[in-house]
Motif scaffolding. Structure first.
Motif, short mmCIF file in Angstrom:
data_model
loop_
_atom_site.label_atom_id
_atom_site.label_comp_id
_atom_site.label_asym_id
_atom_site.label_seq_id
_atom_site.Cartn_x
_atom_site.Cartn_y
_atom_site.Cartn_z
N TYR A 97 -8.10 -0.57 -1.08
CA TYR A 97 -7.57 -1.32 0.08
C TYR A 97 -8.10 -1.99 1.02
O TYR A 97 -8.80 -0.85 2.25
N THR A 118 -7.33 3.32 2.16
CA THR A 118 -6.98 2.10 2.75
C THR A 118 -7.75 1.63 3.94
O THR A 118 -7.40 2.53 5.25
N VAL A 126 0.67 -1.09 0.30
CA VAL A 126 0.15 -0.06 0.32
C VAL A 126 0.59 1.39 0.08
O VAL A 126 0.68 2.20 -0.90
#
Length: 758
Positions: free
Chosen positions: A599, A530, A518
């Motif tokens: 994510y 995220t 990430v």
């Protein structure tokens, strides 16, 4: 008013005597010239002339009729040309030399003697102690633990966190950044290639920088090198600084390092605009790191206003008023946001990563605060409980000297320091009972460390005043100064050895709080987020939304950590988290992708949950199972930060930057006022000359004394002359201050080359 009239006449004369073709050009240059001259007034430490400059420019610009009448009368009369008058005019250089000759040549201060007086040795010794204590930090790229977090990898990211707009943490939090984010951005800019490395360097240099600041702060109260060294050591070994270093509280560390410079410049702010400009900038940094100090510093500022009005008079009041202006402007957006939301008390919240306080509010804790310790002194880990209950009293000699300062020291500075100490201690005692922030389900009280730094600074300076008042013989100063240094060194031993013993909270960290996958994707900007799920010991799940490559130190916001109730973004986040865990089907992932989430991270899913956390383990297994079953999530794998999934749906609505126009307006206003303060802070030849004519030490008494005038080494007329010792000149004889008198009360005045006594 007189300055405005003079400038108006000057501009009017310029238009009246200019050639006809040049009149429009002169008229168009009125306002641009006012801007340039305003900057010159700031650089020349004459800000009072700015309003006169603009008033004169506006007056002349709207009076073309008066200019036309003047030009007609000049044509009708016989007048000499400027070329004929030029030899009769005094040039600016000649006038400046004439004015300089009229000023007495004597100076009010001597050299600092930083090297010969022991200051350099104190700083060097503190550096050696710091390198030994924090030896392992030299190999760490990023510092973690406590309230520490990585910084952004780029300068653009650092300053983006410090600007108005969408915050880098949270679902849709929008508003002004905490001023502390600008402090973090400035600190990270010192190491552009790896901003997080700047925090590591700060930790290693904290002790020598503190010793340097304490030494300079003491120069306002004594000219004796030994006492300045005592102050430098006492400030470097302050319990609040040592506690912040081993527990990982960057806000307290930075505030502690700035406070002595605020004192050094603030106590003479009424004398010059340079000192006022520097002090106003340092005040912004101190309050940005510790907003809870604002009430105490406001009280000290009011006392300074009263003393300036009662003693100094004149322009000194405007300089002291200026000290609060940059801070007010920098905090204005956050204050306005909090006032509109009805949550004014949240302005006191500690910025940065929320970190709880487990010290309690009992009588024992309050007694420790009275001795300068925000928590325990650390001796409990090195000795038994019976001994550690009394070890905080080791610092008692310093406080005994501070209490004696109003009795044996100079009254005015001693009283001012007493007020400052009471303000700092009162803030610390109140802070441990005030909770305005939270970390998930835990309420967090204000940390008293910064307030104790203010308290400790006043105590150290008061002790220096008391030591300075002691007689030279017997050598009481050296005895008591050595006692203070030894007792503080013994008291600081547990904290200084904590990193070597492995009991400090600071640890080596990574460049991101998110997995490396990430982090690599997020370095391009804050367009994707995220969704982080963290199971807790009671079976709940804490949810956070992190935009970009990390939850950075500068990206923290009290708009999230200090709020009265959940906002709509919190409710959406909680609902999406529940759907992800409880329902393997549904459109929740598409909703996340539509908001810019790319994510999903389940923290603790790779078996690193603490032993005995059965509820957390059960929740982690349930969440992992539900996420694995979803077709719209692709497993990236187990990482050191947890198990990571990538959303396969198209992220159709990447995050924007918020209200760019509002961000620019707020940023320009804040940058403008800081620029004005910087221009005021820049010294000039005139301001430096004026500073040299003033005594460096504050609060020197004006007393009557006896001086012996000596011409060419021979006593005057065989008799002793009496004069008032006031640190100024009377007639042709320079009268010495009390510190310049010899032991028998006499001072010699040497004759200058022109025959007058210098």
């Amino acid at each position: 008013r007189a300055a405005c009239a003079q400038r108006t006449a000057q501009l009017h004369r310029r238009l009246a005597y200019a050639p006809a073709a040049a009149v429009p050009l002169h008229w168009l240059s009125l306002l641009p010239l006012a801007v340039v001259r305003s900057l010159g007034a700031l650089l020349g430490k004459r800000p009072a002339r700015i309003l006169s400059e603009w008033g004169a420019a506006a007056t002349v610009a709207v009076r073309p009729g008066a200019v036309a009448r003047s030009r007609r009368s000049i044509r009708d009369e016989r007048a000499a040309s400027w070329a004929q008058l030029a030899p009769l005019r005094v040039t600016g250089t000649e006038l400046r030399h004439r004015l300089d000759d009229d000023v007495p040549a004597g100076t009010g201060r001597g050299e600092l003697h930083f090297f010969s007086g022991g200051g350099a040795w104190v700083v060097l010794a503190a550096l050696v102690v710091s390198v030994i204590a924090f030896l392992s930090l030299l190999a760490w790229p990023v510092l973690g633990g406590g309230a520490l977090a990585p910084m952004r990898a780029t300068l653009g990211g650092l300053w983006s966190d410090a600007s108005w707009g969408l915050r880098p943490l949270g679902w849709q939090t929008t508003g002004p950044a905490d001023p502390f984010s600008a402090v973090v951005a400035l600190l990270g800019s010192l190491w552009p290639a790896a901003p997080s490395r700047a925090v590591v360097v700060l930790w290693v240099l904290a002790l020598p920088l503190a010793a340097l600041g304490g030494w300079f702060a003491a120069t306002r109260f004594t000219d004796r090198g030994v006492l300045r060294a005592v102050a430098g050591v006492a400030w470097a070994l302050a319990p609040s600084l040592l506690d912040a270093l081993i527990s990982g509280r960057p806000t307290v560390v930075i505030a502690h390092l700035l406070l002595p410079w605020l004192l050094w410049t603030g106590v003479v702010a009424h004398r010059s605009w340079s000192a006022a400009g520097v002090a106003s900038i340092v005040a912004v940094g101190v309050i940005a790191c510790a907003p809870s100090l604002a009430p105490a510093l406001a009280l000290v500022w009011i006392v300074a206003l009263v003393l300036t009005a009662a003693i100094a008079h004149g322009p000194g009041i405007a300089r002291v008023v200026w000290l609060a202006v940059p801070t007010a402007v920098v905090f204005a957006p956050l204050v306005w946001h909090r006032v509109r939301s009805g949550d004014v008390w949240s302005l006191l919240a500690d910025p940065g990563v929320p970190l709880g306080d487990s010290g309690g509010t009992d009588l024992g804790r309050r007694l420790l605060l009275g001795l300068g310790f925000p928590g325990g002194d650390g001796w409990g880990a090195l000795s038994g409980a019976d001994i550690s209950a009394w070890t905080p009293l080791i610092v008692a000699p310093l406080f005994v000297l501070a209490l004696a300062a109003p009795i044996i020291g100079r009254t005015l500075p001693a009283v001012a320091l007493a007020i400052t100490a009471l303000a700092g201690l009162g803030t610390a005692l109140a802070a441990i009972g005030i909770s305005v922030a939270s970390d998930a389900q835990h309420a967090i009280t204000l940390w008293p460390g910064a307030a104790l730094s203010l308290y400790w600074l006043a105590v150290v300076c008061a002790a220096v005043l008391a030591l300075d008042a002691l007689p030279a013989r017997p050598p009481l100063r050296a005895v008591f100064g050595t006692l203070v240094i030894v007792t503080l060194a013994v008291s600081a031993a547990p904290a200084l050895t904590a990193p070597l013993r492995g009991t400090a909270a600071i640890t080596e960290s990574t460049s991101s709080t998110l997995p490396a996958y990430v982090e690599a994707e997020g370095r391009e900007g804050l367009s994707t987020a995220t969704f982080v799920l963290t199971p807790t010991a009671d079976g709940a799940v804490v949810t956070d939304v992190v935009w970009g490559e990390t939850a950075s130190l500068g990206g923290q916001s009290t708009l999230r950590s200090a709020r009265l109730a959940p906002d709509p973004g919190d409710e959406d986040t909680a609902r999406y988290a529940a759907q992800l865990i409880a329902d393997p089907e549904g459109s929740v992932v598409d909703d996340l992708a539509a908001h810019g989430v790319a994510y999903v991270l389940l923290s603790g899913a790779s078996g690193d949950l603490p032993a005995g956390a059965d509820a957390a383990s059960a929740m982690s297994r349930q969440a992992e199972t539900a996420l694995d079953q979803r077709d719209d999530l692709e497993i990236v794998g187990d990482t050191a930060k947890g198990k990571l999934w990538r959303i396969t749906s198209e992220v159709v609505a990447p995050r924007g930057s918020g209200d760019v126009g509002e961000a620019w307006r707020v940023g320009l206003l804040q940058a403008g006022i800081v620029l004005v303060a910087l221009l005021l802070a820049l010294p000039t030849r005139h301001s430096l000359a004026e500073a040299r004519r003033r005594p460096r030490i504050v609060g020197l008494p004006r007393r009557a004394g006896r001086v012996r005038l000596v011409a060419a080494g021979v006593p005057v007329a065989g008799a002793e002359a009496e004069a008032v010792v006031a640190g100024s000149t009377t007639g042709s004889a320079a009268i010495a201050t009390e510190s310049e008198l010899t032991d028998d009360g006499a001072a010699e005045a040497e004759r200058d080359p022109d025959g007058g006594a210098a």
